[in-house]
Enzyme design. Structure first.
Site, PDB file in Angstrom:
ATOM      1  CB  CYS A 201      40.948  65.012  42.746  1.00  0.00           C
ATOM      2  SG  CYS A 201      39.966  63.876  41.746  1.00  0.00           S
ATOM      3  CG  HIS A 504      40.947  66.528  38.388  1.00  0.00           C
ATOM      4  ND1 HIS A 504      41.684  65.973  39.409  1.00  0.00           N
ATOM      5  CD2 HIS A 504      41.153  67.877  38.461  1.00  0.00           C
ATOM      6  CE1 HIS A 504      42.313  66.934  40.056  1.00  0.00           C
ATOM      7  NE2 HIS A 504      41.998  68.100  39.504  1.00  0.00           N
TER       8      HIS A 504
END
Length: 1385
Positions: A201, A504
């Site tokens: 990510c 994330h």
């Protein structure tokens, strides 16, 4: 509204108008009521699994709909969610076997259709409609619209993706889950997402930011790749260029980044490594600069992202200034200053702190070159040049020196949409003429102080500095830039959600095309608002106290990118028509590739994939995967299978056909006569990636004809049994119907085998040797338990065997032995106990065979003689003995008294043991005969659940490489010199392969052992071993004897290793004691003088010691190793003795194997142990100079006193381990109330640890411990501090860490409480003098000591320092991959 005057001259509505108004009011109230009812209405949670494709079967669509929603509306919502055309798929209940589809057009509500509201999950499956896969909806078909949902109900994915069922977004859809089909459709925003490979990510966020930067994207498009100069696979700029083209032109929702990461030189493991996005930005920019050397883009990164600053120190007395100019690519901003309790509230505050100078005074004074002395000075930074793209890194990751862990600071820090940098320019009013100008190192040598170095410098510098923003000109005068040229516009926010251990990343980016903010969250791209941007400021409402970040949101901004507002430089995105020619060619190439992928996907959706089997004439059973288009006919599919199985030249195509097959039951379900032109999609029942059945490519000989297989038939494998030759033939396949009677079935078998149906006996093996005689003529096969695939044994003869009860018949005994016989490979000892020439075989006729007979040679027979006995001679001898005992031939197979394998005395106990050795020289006869043993059969079957728990223990650590254990070598060499080993010169005999054995495990125990509790650690009833003799002193092997046959292992080579193994065919219900008795002649010693080890797949050996257990857990071709050495008797335990050397680098040294017995005292065990140590280890020790103590892995434990008794005072188990410790002085441990502690002094001044010294305490008092330590070390009692060691013995720790890492001087009065918990002997205690200061070490000395300590601790297997997880450095390899280090594994 029309009004009329009343009598009071007031205007009132006419009657019709009045009622119209009233109706409108009622309608409005009704609408409000409906809205309220809808809000209160129960909702239905639907979870849909898309099983139309292998790529979507793991995806779940989640909808949370009102209970009044109709089925037709459900289909619409699912079509919108999955990206399908509405009428091209079916929905069916996922938990219903018949899978009845729901009606597409029904207006029935969900609650009336069987859906359960109230949060209960309703599982549905999205399936093909009429065998056709769903059609993917195009952008024009309506998937891009909102399907009646307003903007507030549109999906917006701002943070990490919520889980199924979580309230992740407003509207009816409770989860942003998507199917593979939805990935193929572009997002409503028009932007394309990036697929997260696993933990990439951070990479996706940076790539999307670079793509949305017009200047960077346009410059990348202007670069042209030369394929002749570089491999496109390893070219980072080219793969970035391809990715950007796909992001701009692809019609997919998301695209892969694997080509980009492959150009980085990364493998698949890198996808599972999460890194810092700022670190990736620096490393990627470095790689691009290297790749772009000598091109127009060589200075692109510097032109866009590089700024300059001055690092200066100015003397406050004379004004002398020393400075250097450095470059930077980003400015790191501190969230919370070191040691402060309050964080900075905004980016402006953090920037001010960044340029704020610090004063060097006191001990930190600066040595001025002009004043020639130490003076007070000001040290700081001045910003000389701001880059076009200003990158600010918010330093949210910090280190907590209290917990010694990395932490994330979630404090609130605001940032503006437009950042004015003019307030941070500090133009000095006075200009010192004494200022010295240094070389501009940043300009002349750009690599000398790159941004990586600056970021590291700032991150480790607790102070923050000040400077001025100057124009980067060669003029000596500083020119202040106009405010309008110092305004930066925010366009990218990279957000981190999570903790310092992991999380994330996603990016919020403003498009310069329409000014709209978008969230780029891996595959998902959605519109967001300014409110969503403000949510990334972090923190929580309220005061910004020290712990405010602990309760704040973990989702906050990590990197900010601003662009200078300069109309002359601000660029727009290149339109497709303005692309350079090479980019247009690349767009066309990628478009064709995407179209080809789409066509391939369509072919994939129409391809049937099914398992294919074939009985190959050469390679036996083969397995493969047949992939055939649904429109291909059966004839074409047969041709494809023919080529796939490589039958060309072996079998004609006309002699092959495809039939429906069940691999699990080995059952041919049906054949397809007359359907050669039927499409495979129709024949197989639709297009699927896996089926509940398989296909078999059946072959025949040219003169044969294929037998038709009809649905409903069952397959039967028929084995013909010959009682005279005692053989069982290979199976013949017969097909029958479940409604056939036994009489009809016998006639069918008679036709196939040629046997007589009148005298035929049919035995069905239902499962695992469960034999059932089929004797009721009119009973059907279904009633008898037949299924798809079955196995029967048939016998048809004129013998009287059919007149006796089935369980007493010869047929039953033959089948029973056939089902329970296993083949074992037994490895004999490598050396014999004495000289081979002087040894003979112990053959005791009619008596025990445990004591060697040294007198009469007539009672002995050599192994060579046994192997030379002909099969006929052995058979005659066996029959003679059976006649003498009055037993019938059936008695030689199994006692007729019982069929439950219970303990029964053998009627032929006195028989010559030679009759048990059915060793044949004729290989053909061995293949056709299963010889009978002399003696009845009995068994003590074991519970299979207890086998591995209590039968075996590992003894492979020491005995793996030698056949005679150290404890038994002297016994064997002196006591059994007359025993004989199997002659190694006897000729090898080939292995008989006529047995079709099954691995059966009986669950019944012998009645002689019923109710007896069997545990491993009990020595009285059932200790680590069982005695080889029963209570009457009779050998257990005599009373429990079953089928046994052994022969030398047949191998092609004539090596000595090949002649030291036996192939043994044995009934697995035989006990270990009986098995050892039968192996005696081949080992050359009695069963009490050798041990049996079971060998597992990883070559690990476990000794089998429970003599009353059977071999039920063994299966065909298991290995057994025989090792010479005295077997344990009842109440005895094998013990490994290790020497404890507390001050040696390796404190645990193996000495010998020995045997301890129940009831033996510790002193008695020492008396038996010391002679072994003297002979085998050359340790001449006195009994009072050694002690035994408990060993728990490597930790020394309880000291055993001489009067302790095993199993009374000391618990003991098989394969027990114990420490032997040599004492330097008389034993001080006299009582169990005493405590033996191992102490070690830490000397900080010398940075050294002293040797271990034992301290004997009379109690658990801390004061007594400190007094003993003070007395031993001469450290004053008030200055003495101690700490308990950590980990396993010897509790090693680095001398650089021991002074602060251990819990020194705990505030307790006794040793047996927290945090010490010293309750047993062997604890390690460090102590020191609190007044002794640690040695002052220079940086070089510290580094050198650190290397030495790391090397020392790694050798001892102890950790150097704590690390929660090993982080892998982020690298981009310019040559396409990492260099292989030959030194590394």
């Amino acid at each position: 509204m029309e009004m009329v005057p009343s009598q009071e001259n007031q205007f009132v509505p006419k009657e019709g108008v009045f009622w119209s108004c009233r109706q409108n009011i009622f309608d409005e109230m009704k609408r409000i009521s409906q809205i309220q009812n809808a809000a209160e209405e129960p909702r239905v949670l639907c979870i849909i699994q898309d099983i139309t494709s292998a790529k979507t079967v793991n995806e779940r669509l989640t909808l949370n709909l009102p209970a009044s929603t109709t089925l037709s509306k459900l289909y619409e919502d699912v079509a919108h969610k999955a990206g399908y055309v509405k009428a091209t798929f079916d929905l069916a209940w996922g938990n219903t076997p018949d899978m009845v589809p729901l009606d597409h057009s029904s207006e029935m509500s969900l609650s009336d259709s069987g859906f359960e509201p109230g949060g209960k999950r309703n599982f549905l499956q999205l399936t093909d409609k009429d065998g056709e896969q769903p059609q993917i909806a195009s952008d024009e078909s309506g998937t891009a619209d909102s399907s009646g949902l307003d903007d507030s109900s549109q999906e917006r994915i701002i943070g990490p993706l919520p889980r199924d069922g979580a309230a992740g977004c407003s509207g009816d859809y409770s989860s942003p889950s998507y199917s593979y089909s939805s990935i193929l459709n572009k997002s409503d925003t028009g932007y394309v997402g990036l697929v997260n490979q696993a933990m990439t990510c951070y990479l996706n966020s940076l790539l999307q930011t670079l793509f949305m930067t017009p200047e960077f994207r346009n410059a990348l498009y202007n670069w042209e790749f030369e394929e002749t100069e570089e491999d496109p696979v390893t070219s980072i700029p080219y793969q970035l260029q391809r990715l950007f083209v796909l992001l701009q032109t692809s019609k997919k929702r998301a695209i892969e980044t694997t080509d980009v990461t492959r150009s980085f030189g990364w493998d698949s493991s890198e996808a599972w490594q999460q890194h810092d996005v700022q670190e990736l930005c620096r490393v990627m920019f470095d790689a691009l600069e290297q790749k772009w050397k000598q091109t127009e883009q060589a200075d692109l990164i510097n032109q866009l992202y590089q700024g300059k600053l001055k690092d200066y120190v100015r003397c406050l007395e004379c004004g002398y200034e020393s400075w250097r100019i450095d470059t930077y690519l980003d400015i790191p901003l501190v969230i919370r200053p070191f040691g402060a309790s309050q964080a900075y509230g905004s980016v402006e505050e953090a920037l001010q702190a960044f340029i704020q100078p610090e004063t060097l005074d006191g001990p930190n004074q600066y040595f001025c070159e002009r004043c020639k002395k130490k003076c007070d000075a000001r040290k700081g930074l001045r910003l000389l040049h701001l880059p076009y793209l200003l990158t600010l890194q918010l330093k949210r990751f910090d280190f907590d020196y209290t917990t010694m862990h990395r932490i994330k600071l979630n404090d609130r820090m605001t940032f503006p949409d437009e950042l004015d940098m003019s307030p941070f320019i500090d133009v000095e009013d006075e200009k010192s003429p004494q200022t010295e100008s240094c070389t501009d190192s940043g300009a002349e040598n750009e690599g000398s102080c790159h941004s990586d170095q600056m970021s590291n410098d700032f991150s480790t510098d607790d102070c923050v500095d000040e400077g001025i923003c100057l124009d980067s000109t060669g003029s000596t005068e500083r020119v202040l830039k106009p405010k309008s040229l110092l305004t930066f516009e925010l366009f990218s926010v990279m957000v981190h959600s999570g903790s310092a251990a992991g999380g994330h990343y996603y990016a919020c980016i403003k498009s310069y095309s329409d000014g709209q903010w978008y969230s780029f969250n891996d595959q998902h791209v959605s519109k967001i608002t300014q409110d969503d941007i403000r949510k990334t400021h972090g923190g929580s409402s309220g005061s910004r106290g020290y712990y405010s970040g602990a309760f704040a949101s973990s989702t906050n901004a990590y990197m900010l990118i601003y662009r200078l507002k300069d109309p002359s430089r601000n660029a727009k995105y290149l339109a497709a028509e303005d692309f350079p020619e090479h980019i247009k060619s690349l767009v066309q190439k990628e478009k064709e590739s995407e179209e080809q992928e789409k066509r391939q996907r369509e072919i994939e959706r129409n391809t049937c994939k099914i398992k294919l089997f074939c009985m190959h004439p050469v390679k036996m059973m083969m397995e493969s995967k047949l992939e055939v288009h649904k429109d291909k006919t059966l004839r074409e599919a047969t041709e494809m299978a023919y080529k796939l199985m490589e039958l060309e030249g072996l079998v004609s195509l006309d002699c092959c056909r495809l039939v429906k097959y069940d691999e699990f039951h080995e059952y041919l379900e049906r054949s397809y006569e007359g359907e050669e032109d039927t499409p495979m999609g129709l024949l197989l029942g639709g297009v699927k990636s896996s089926y509940m059945f398989d296909l078999l490519l059946e072959t025949r000989k040219p003169e044969q004809a294929f037998q038709p297989y009809k649905p409903g038939e069952v397959m039967v494998k028929v084995h013909v049994v010959d009682l005279k030759s005692e053989t069982i033939a290979s199976p013949i396949s017969v097909r029958a119907y479940l409604n056939q009677t036994i009489t009809e079935f016998k006639q069918l078998i008679a036709q196939a085998t040629g046997l007589s149906a009148e005298t035929m006996r049919v035995v069905l093996e239902r499962c695992y040797n469960d034999l059932r005689l089929l004797y009721v003529p009119n009973k059907t096969l279904k009633a008898e338990g037949f299924f798809r695939s079955n196995k029967v044994f048939v016998e048809s003869s004129e013998s009287t065997d059919h007149q006796v009860a089935f369980t007493d018949s010869v047929l039953w005994k033959l089948l029973d032995r056939h089902g329970n016989t296993i083949r074992l490979l037994v490895l004999l000892p490598e050396q014999s106990p004495g000289t081979l020439a002087n040894r003979t075989l112990c053959q005791n006729v009619g008596g025990d065979c445990d004591v060697p007979l040294e007198g009469s040679k007539g009672n002995r027979k050599s192994v060579e003689a046994i192997l030379e006995e002909s099969p006929e001679k052995l058979k005659n001898l066996s029959q003679q003995q059976q006649q003498q005992q009055g037993s019938s031939p059936s008695d030689s197979q199994k006692s007729s008294e019982t069929s439950d394998f219970e303990h029964i005395e053998s009627p032929t106990q006195e028989a010559d043991s030679n009759s048990s050795l059915c060793v044949a020289a004729d290989n053909r006869e061995l293949e056709n005969r299963i010889r009978a043993t002399a003696g009845g059969s009995s068994s003590a079957s074991s519970d299979p659940e207890n086998h591995f728990a209590c039968e075996e223990r590992s003894d492979s650590e020491v005995n793996n490489d030698r056949s005679t254990s150290s404890v038994d070598s002297d016994i064997l060499s002196s006591s059994h010199s007359s025993d004989t080993l199997c002659n190694a010169d006897s000729g090898p005999i080939q292995l008989a392969n006529g047995l079709d054995s099954h691995s059966i495990t009986s669950s019944r125990r012998s009645k002689a052992h019923e109710g007896k509790k069997e545990t491993w650690d009990t020595a009285e009833e059932d200790s680590g071993t069982d005695s080889e003799y029963d209570d009457n002193g009779k050998s257990k092997a005599e009373a429990q004897y079953l089928y046994f046959r052994a022969e030398p292992c047949s191998q092609d080579d004539s090596s000595s290793e090949a002649q030291k193994c036996l192939v043994v065919h044995v009934d697995k219900r035989i006990t270990l004691a009986a098995f050892k008795q039968n192996v005696e002649p081949y080992v050359g010693v009695t069963s009490t003088q050798f041990k049996v080890f079971r060998v597992y797949a990883n070559n690990q050996e476990f000794e089998s010691v429970r003599l009353n257990e059977t071999l039920s857990s063994f299966s065909d071709d298991n290995k057994i190793t025989i090792r010479l050495g005295r077997a344990l008797k009842k109440g005895e335990y094998r013990v490994k003795v290790y020497q404890l050397l507390v001050n040696e680098p390796e404190p645990c040294k193996f000495l010998v194997d020995t045997v301890f017995a129940k009831g033996m005292t510790v002193r008695q065990s020492k008396e038996e142990l010391l002679p072994q140590l003297k002979e085998q280890c050359e340790l001449d020790l006195s009994i009072d100079s050694v002690r035994l103590r408990k060993k728990t892995w490597k930790n020394p434990g309880t000291v055993f006193l001489d009067y302790h008794v095993y199993e009374e005072d000391i618990s003991i188990s098989s394969n027990w381990e114990v420490f032997l410790e040599v004492l330097n002085e008389p034993e001080k441990m006299k009582s169990m109330s005493q405590l033996a502690v191992l102490t070690r002094r830490w000397r900080p001044a010398a940075m050294k640890l002293g040797p271990f010294q034992e301290v004997i305490l009379e109690s658990s008092s801390v004061e007594e411990l400190k007094e003993k330590l003070s007395e031993m070390s001469d450290v004053p009692l008030e200055n003495l501090e101690f700490a308990k060691g950590r980990g396993t013995f010897p509790c090693d720790i680095s001398v650089l860490e021991i002074h602060q890492d251990l819990d020194w001087n705990p505030k307790v009065s006794t040793l047996n409480v927290w945090p010490l918990y010293i309750c047993d002997d062997g604890a390690v205690v460090f102590y020191r003098d609190s007044t002794e200061e640690p040695m002052e070490l220079s940086e070089e000395e510290r580094n050198e000591l650190m290397k030495k300590e790391s090397s020392r601790l790694l050798k001892t297997g102890h950790r150097v320092s704590y690390s929660p997880r090993k982080e892998k450095a982020l690298k981009i390899y310019l040559d396409g991959g990492p260099a292989k280090d030959p030194v590394q594994d």
